[in-house]
Enzyme design. Structure first.
Site, PDB file in Angstrom:
ATOM      1  N   ASN A   8     -13.055   8.148  -1.852  1.00 17.62           N
ATOM      2  CA  ASN A   8     -14.168   8.136  -2.790  1.00 17.62           C
ATOM      3  C   ASN A   8     -14.760   6.723  -2.888  1.00 17.62           C
ATOM      4  OD1 ASN A   8     -15.947   9.112  -4.871  1.00 17.62           O
ATOM      5  ND2 ASN A   8     -14.375  10.617  -5.420  1.00 17.62           N
ATOM      6  N   HIS A  31      -0.745 -14.037  -2.111  1.00 18.22           N
ATOM      7  CA  HIS A  31      -0.791 -15.498  -2.048  1.00 18.22           C
ATOM      8  C   HIS A  31       0.465 -16.082  -2.692  1.00 18.22           C
ATOM      9  CE1 HIS A  31      -5.004 -15.415  -0.754  1.00 18.22           C
ATOM     10  NE2 HIS A  31      -5.115 -14.391  -1.582  1.00 18.22           N
ATOM     11  N   SER A  73      -7.489   7.269  -9.324  1.00 18.05           N
ATOM     12  CA  SER A  73      -8.484   6.226  -9.545  1.00 18.05           C
ATOM     13  C   SER A  73      -7.850   4.903  -9.972  1.00 18.05           C
ATOM     14  CB  SER A  73      -9.464   6.663 -10.639  1.00 18.05           C
ATOM     15  OG  SER A  73     -10.110   7.858 -10.302  1.00 18.05           O
ATOM     16  N   ALA A  76      -3.347   7.568 -11.768  1.00 13.93           N
ATOM     17  CA  ALA A  76      -4.465   6.656 -11.983  1.00 13.93           C
ATOM     18  C   ALA A  76      -4.011   5.372 -12.656  1.00 13.93           C
ATOM     19  CB  ALA A  76      -5.534   7.340 -12.820  1.00 13.93           C
ATOM     20  N   ARG A 111       6.331   3.552 -10.872  1.00 14.97           N
ATOM     21  CA  ARG A 111       7.690   4.070 -10.732  1.00 14.97           C
ATOM     22  C   ARG A 111       7.655   5.584 -10.574  1.00 14.97           C
ATOM     23  NH1 ARG A 111      11.133   0.002 -12.113  1.00 14.97           N
ATOM     24  NH2 ARG A 111      10.322  -1.661 -13.469  1.00 14.97           N
TER      25      ARG A 111
END
Length: 207
Positions: free
Chosen positions: A90, A120, A147, A165, A185
């Site tokens: 999407n 990083h 999402s 999500a 988890r």
């Protein structure tokens, strides 16, 4: 072997081992970026499915049959992404593909998901010249990612699993499980009982 080739080989080995490398170290990789092609894809009319599929073939390292990738999407390279058959991505999908992202068949990804192979160092001195490390991501067949999920470097998500999500996935997820949260988890297994339910879990929708 030339000095430059030896240097490239050294940097490639560092990247493959997940060690820190810099923007200058990796400058020779720049031609693998597909910025112009990604720009063209994101400005191709939705009705021109044939052109979108053609462009995906130029952008991605490999692409299976019947791909759907909603614009806009973003990628650091594009050429390090490999997707299988029947992929659905999407809007606002971001691939930080400094190394390979491999996605299996029948994978569904909801809006505003980030798959990042790169992180990083914690100490600022090691972030000079955009110091970073990269580890590949693998998403196996028939995974559903909700999402606003972020998948971090080195993660493998197992076959058939659901990521709720808003999750931040920092470790591997076993096959046929529902996993949610920050950090993400596993909350339960996916069973035949789910054949008669609407959502992945009573408490958490995948989004």
């Amino acid at each position: 072997m030339t000095h430059y080739q030896a240097r490239e080989d050294e940097v490639r080995a560092r990247i493959a081992e997940g060690l820190v490398y810099t923007e200058t170290d990796a400058a020779f990789l720049a031609p693998a970026r597909r910025d112009d092609e990604i720009f063209a894809y994101n400005h191709t009319p939705p009705s021109d499915g044939t052109e979108r599929v053609r462009l995906l073939g130029e952008i991605l390292g490999s692409v299976g049959a019947r791909p759907v990738l909603q614009a806009p999407f973003h990628a650091a390279f594009g050429s390090n992404v490999h997707i299988g058959d029947d992929f659905f991505g999407n809007v606002n999908l971001t691939f930080v593909d400094d190394v390979e992202i491999t996605i299996g068949d029948g994978v569904m990804i909801a809006p505003s998901v980030t798959l990042t192979t790169t992180g990083h160092p914690v100490h600022p001195a090691r972030r000079a010249d955009f110091g970073r490390f990269s580890e590949p991501i693998v998403i196996e067949d028939k995974v559903w990612i909700g999402s606003n999920v972020v998948v971090l470097p080195g993660v493998r998500i197992g076959h058939g699993s659901v990521i709720g999500a808003g999750s931040v996935v920092s470790r591997d997820v076993p096959p046929m499980t529902v996993a949610v949260g920050v950090p993400c988890r596993v909350v339960r297994k996916i069973t035949d009982d789910d054949l008669t339910t609407r959502t992945a879990t009573a408490r958490f929708g995948a989004g």
